[in-house]
Design an enzyme around this catalytic site. Sequence first.
Site, mmCIF file in Angstrom:
data_model
loop_
_atom_site.group_PDB
_atom_site.id
_atom_site.type_symbol
_atom_site.label_atom_id
_atom_site.label_comp_id
_atom_site.label_asym_id
_atom_site.label_seq_id
_atom_site.Cartn_x
_atom_site.Cartn_y
_atom_site.Cartn_z
ATOM 1 N N ARG A 109 10.191 -29.640 40.817
ATOM 2 C CA ARG A 109 9.345 -29.182 41.995
ATOM 3 C C ARG A 109 8.783 -30.557 42.620
ATOM 4 O O ARG A 109 8.444 -31.407 41.799
ATOM 5 C CB ARG A 109 8.059 -28.527 41.671
ATOM 6 C CG ARG A 109 8.228 -27.005 41.364
ATOM 7 C CD ARG A 109 6.961 -26.359 41.425
ATOM 8 N NE ARG A 109 5.766 -27.023 40.662
ATOM 9 C CZ ARG A 109 4.548 -26.378 40.618
ATOM 10 N NH1 ARG A 109 4.370 -25.083 41.365
ATOM 11 N NH2 ARG A 109 3.699 -27.070 39.984
ATOM 12 N N THR A 125 5.290 -31.282 48.022
ATOM 13 C CA THR A 125 5.515 -30.160 48.841
ATOM 14 C C THR A 125 5.413 -28.881 47.874
ATOM 15 O O THR A 125 5.282 -27.835 48.586
ATOM 16 C CB THR A 125 6.804 -30.250 49.597
ATOM 17 O OG1 THR A 125 7.993 -30.386 48.609
ATOM 18 C CG2 THR A 125 6.705 -31.594 50.468
ATOM 19 N N ASP A 174 1.788 -28.019 32.016
ATOM 20 C CA ASP A 174 3.118 -28.368 32.571
ATOM 21 C C ASP A 174 4.049 -27.994 31.285
ATOM 22 O O ASP A 174 4.074 -28.978 30.406
ATOM 23 C CB ASP A 174 3.301 -29.808 32.848
ATOM 24 C CG ASP A 174 4.616 -29.930 33.698
ATOM 25 O OD1 ASP A 174 5.590 -29.642 32.842
ATOM 26 O OD2 ASP A 174 4.619 -30.599 34.780
ATOM 27 N N ASP A 196 6.736 -30.826 30.268
ATOM 28 C CA ASP A 196 6.017 -32.113 29.577
ATOM 29 C C ASP A 196 5.825 -31.636 27.977
ATOM 30 O O ASP A 196 5.740 -32.343 27.151
ATOM 31 C CB ASP A 196 4.968 -32.018 30.327
ATOM 32 C CG ASP A 196 5.227 -33.138 31.680
ATOM 33 O OD1 ASP A 196 6.407 -33.640 31.695
ATOM 34 O OD2 ASP A 196 4.392 -33.531 32.472
HETATM 35 C C1 PRP Z 1 8.262 -25.981 36.292
HETATM 36 C C2 PRP Z 1 8.545 -24.739 35.636
HETATM 37 C C3 PRP Z 1 9.347 -24.020 36.635
HETATM 38 C C4 PRP Z 1 8.684 -24.502 37.753
HETATM 39 C C5 PRP Z 1 7.920 -23.271 38.395
HETATM 40 O O1 PRP Z 1 9.321 -26.939 36.369
HETATM 41 O O2 PRP Z 1 9.437 -25.002 34.324
HETATM 42 O O3 PRP Z 1 10.888 -24.397 36.815
HETATM 43 O O4 PRP Z 1 7.943 -25.628 37.444
HETATM 44 O O5 PRP Z 1 7.137 -23.668 39.505
HETATM 45 P P1 PRP Z 1 7.462 -22.795 40.883
HETATM 46 O O6 PRP Z 1 7.192 -21.565 40.664
HETATM 47 O O7 PRP Z 1 6.189 -23.424 41.819
HETATM 48 O O8 PRP Z 1 8.863 -23.387 41.469
HETATM 49 P P2 PRP Z 1 9.187 -28.301 36.772
HETATM 50 O O9 PRP Z 1 9.583 -28.462 38.382
HETATM 51 O O10 PRP Z 1 7.808 -28.958 36.493
HETATM 52 O O11 PRP Z 1 10.496 -29.161 36.177
HETATM 53 P P3 PRP Z 1 10.602 -29.323 34.679
HETATM 54 O O12 PRP Z 1 11.033 -27.900 33.752
HETATM 55 O O13 PRP Z 1 11.809 -30.389 34.685
HETATM 56 O O14 PRP Z 1 9.610 -30.038 34.065
HETATM 57 N N1 URA Z 2 5.058 -25.459 36.432
HETATM 58 C C1 URA Z 2 4.468 -25.723 35.087
HETATM 59 O O1 URA Z 2 5.253 -26.139 34.316
HETATM 60 N N2 URA Z 2 3.162 -25.379 34.943
HETATM 61 C C2 URA Z 2 2.441 -24.959 35.861
HETATM 62 O O2 URA Z 2 1.445 -24.296 35.796
HETATM 63 C C3 URA Z 2 3.148 -24.607 37.292
HETATM 64 C C4 URA Z 2 4.491 -25.024 37.388
#
Ligand code: PRP
Ligand code: URA
Length: 208
Positions: free
Chosen positions: A103, A107, A199, A202
């Site tokens: 994400r 944005t 997160d 993370d």
């Molecule tokens: C997080 C999560 C989803 C997304 C959800 O991933 O694992 O993929 O955010 O958010 P959304 O519904 O608003 O799209 P992130 O983009 O943080 O990436 P990561 O899994 O690599 O940490």
């Molecule tokens: N992605 C995450 O990992 N946590 C949230 O709460 C939203 C998006």
Amino acid sequence: MHVSVIDHPLIQHKLSLLRDRNTNIRDFRALCTEITMLMAFEAMRDLPLEEAYVETPVAPTRVRRLTGKELALVGILRAGLIMVDGILSLVPNARVGHVGLYRDPRTLEPVEYYRKLPSDISERGVFVLDPMLATGGSAVATIRILKERGVSSIRLLCILGAPEGVEAVRSTHPDVEIILAALDERLNEKGYIVPGLGDAGDRIYGTQ
Ligand code: PRP
Ligand code: URA
């Protein structure tokens, strides 16, 4: 389309630990895997069965075994990987695809950086896996990619969902069933699920 929240006591107990900011990385990973397995157990309750015969050491007998479309799991990187592992221990023959999305923190729009899917994915029943359904951008984009590849049977399995994410998937892909362990209150101004668990990527990989 419908949204199911699997309100099983074991899942809810494990979720209480997963949400806790003091849960360490090792336990967090284990809980993600365990919750996914329990959710998959429920989500696969309606998989079709066929009759067959086997011989036990004692006698021939009628048995039932899985039939119908074979399965594929599509994990949304990174956090979805942990759910893939959980389900593979139940359906070890499933094919696995990956879609890499992050994400954009400004944005909140998903940005694709990786895609690798089984060549016969259009013939399979697909479970899309991501622990978090926040704005829904990542899930909506992944489902669109799968539909462009001809997939017609898609379910979305997420541990936590926000109403905003559920609505985004429901309005864009009304044919896709959403399965959650909990539907939370809302998103905050940074697009995090409230109360959520923070997160997910993370906390799984220790990158906070
Ligand atoms: C997080 C999560 C989803 C997304 C959800 O991933 O694992 O993929 O955010 O958010 P959304 O519904 O608003 O799209 P992130 O983009 O943080 O990436 P990561 O899994 O690599 O940490
Ligand atoms: N992605 C995450 O990992 N946590 C949230 O709460 C939203 C998006």
